[in-house]
Design a protein around this motif. Sequence first.
Motif, PDB file in Angstrom:
ATOM      1  N   VAL A  40       0.813  -1.217   0.000  1.00 17.15           N
ATOM      2  CA  VAL A  40       0.000   0.000   0.000  1.00 17.15           C
ATOM      3  C   VAL A  40       0.849   1.269   0.000  1.00 17.15           C
ATOM      4  O   VAL A  40       0.619   2.171  -0.803  1.00 17.15           O
ATOM      5  N   PHE A  41       1.826   1.354   0.886  1.00 14.50           N
ATOM      6  CA  PHE A  41       2.596   2.583   1.030  1.00 14.50           C
ATOM      7  C   PHE A  41       3.782   2.659   0.078  1.00 14.50           C
ATOM      8  O   PHE A  41       4.121   3.729  -0.414  1.00 14.50           O
ATOM      9  N   ASP A  42       4.436   1.512  -0.153  1.00 17.70           N
ATOM     10  CA  ASP A  42       5.612   1.519  -1.021  1.00 17.70           C
ATOM     11  C   ASP A  42       5.277   1.184  -2.471  1.00 17.70           C
ATOM     12  O   ASP A  42       6.127   1.323  -3.342  1.00 17.70           O
ATOM     13  N   GLY A  43       4.063   0.689  -2.716  1.00 21.90           N
ATOM     14  CA  GLY A  43       3.627   0.406  -4.078  1.00 21.90           C
ATOM     15  C   GLY A  43       4.265  -0.809  -4.722  1.00 21.90           C
ATOM     16  O   GLY A  43       4.286  -0.918  -5.947  1.00 21.90           O
ATOM     17  N   LEU A  44       4.769  -1.736  -3.919  1.00 19.04           N
ATOM     18  CA  LEU A  44       5.379  -2.934  -4.485  1.00 19.04           C
ATOM     19  C   LEU A  44       4.311  -3.897  -4.997  1.00 19.04           C
ATOM     20  O   LEU A  44       3.213  -3.957  -4.447  1.00 19.04           O
ATOM     21  N   THR A  45       4.662  -4.621  -6.024  1.00 22.36           N
ATOM     22  CA  THR A  45       3.777  -5.644  -6.561  1.00 22.36           C
ATOM     23  C   THR A  45       3.916  -6.914  -5.716  1.00 22.36           C
ATOM     24  O   THR A  45       4.862  -7.050  -4.933  1.00 22.36           O
ATOM     25  N   VAL A  46       3.010  -7.840  -5.927  1.00 19.49           N
ATOM     26  CA  VAL A  46       3.083  -9.119  -5.214  1.00 19.49           C
ATOM     27  C   VAL A  46       4.392  -9.830  -5.560  1.00 19.49           C
ATOM     28  O   VAL A  46       5.040 -10.410  -4.683  1.00 19.49           O
ATOM     29  N   GLY A  54      11.505 -13.637   0.113  1.00 19.04           N
ATOM     30  CA  GLY A  54      12.035 -14.960  -0.189  1.00 19.04           C
ATOM     31  C   GLY A  54      10.978 -16.039  -0.149  1.00 19.04           C
ATOM     32  O   GLY A  54      11.244 -17.164   0.274  1.00 19.04           O
ATOM     33  N   ILE A  55       9.761 -15.689  -0.569  1.00 18.47           N
ATOM     34  CA  ILE A  55       8.656 -16.648  -0.606  1.00 18.47           C
ATOM     35  C   ILE A  55       8.089 -16.685  -2.022  1.00 18.47           C
ATOM     36  O   ILE A  55       8.391 -15.814  -2.846  1.00 18.47           O
ATOM     37  N   SER A  56       7.257 -17.669  -2.305  1.00 15.71           N
ATOM     38  CA  SER A  56       6.665 -17.774  -3.634  1.00 15.71           C
ATOM     39  C   SER A  56       5.602 -16.689  -3.829  1.00 15.71           C
ATOM     40  O   SER A  56       5.076 -16.136  -2.862  1.00 15.71           O
ATOM     41  N   VAL A  57       5.309 -16.402  -5.083  1.00 16.47           N
ATOM     42  CA  VAL A  57       4.258 -15.434  -5.403  1.00 16.47           C
ATOM     43  C   VAL A  57       2.933 -15.921  -4.828  1.00 16.47           C
ATOM     44  O   VAL A  57       2.163 -15.139  -4.264  1.00 16.47           O
ATOM     45  N   SER A  58       2.685 -17.206  -4.948  1.00 12.63           N
ATOM     46  CA  SER A  58       1.455 -17.790  -4.425  1.00 12.63           C
ATOM     47  C   SER A  58       1.342 -17.566  -2.913  1.00 12.63           C
ATOM     48  O   SER A  58       0.281 -17.190  -2.408  1.00 12.63           O
ATOM     49  N   ALA A  59       2.429 -17.783  -2.189  1.00 11.14           N
ATOM     50  CA  ALA A  59       2.426 -17.581  -0.734  1.00 11.14           C
ATOM     51  C   ALA A  59       2.192 -16.112  -0.400  1.00 11.14           C
ATOM     52  O   ALA A  59       1.441 -15.795   0.526  1.00 11.14           O
ATOM     53  N   ALA A  60       2.818 -15.221  -1.156  1.00 11.85           N
ATOM     54  CA  ALA A  60       2.627 -13.780  -0.916  1.00 11.85           C
ATOM     55  C   ALA A  60       1.174 -13.395  -1.144  1.00 11.85           C
ATOM     56  O   ALA A  60       0.595 -12.647  -0.340  1.00 11.85           O
TER      57      ALA A  60
END
Length: 76
Positions: A40-46, A54-60
């Motif tokens: 939300v604040f930093d605007g990072l994607t999943v 250091g986790i999978s996209v699915s886990a995120a």
Amino acid sequence: ENGELSDAMLESAAAYDDHSLLELEGAVTPEELYMLKLQVFDGLTVLEISRRLGISVSAAKKRLQRARDKLRDPEK
């Protein structure tokens, strides 16, 4: 990293002392708060969040959804 939050990550999340974030602290875990802050604040994607933790996209995706669900229904 192995998916666990480092002290630096927790300090980064804690640096956002905005009132709305302070209200979230009791509703979500420190990891969930950090992930929400990144999104939300930093605007990072999943994808970016998953790489940073250091986790999978699915886990995120699952963890972010769980955090949003907790905010909608604090009983979860």
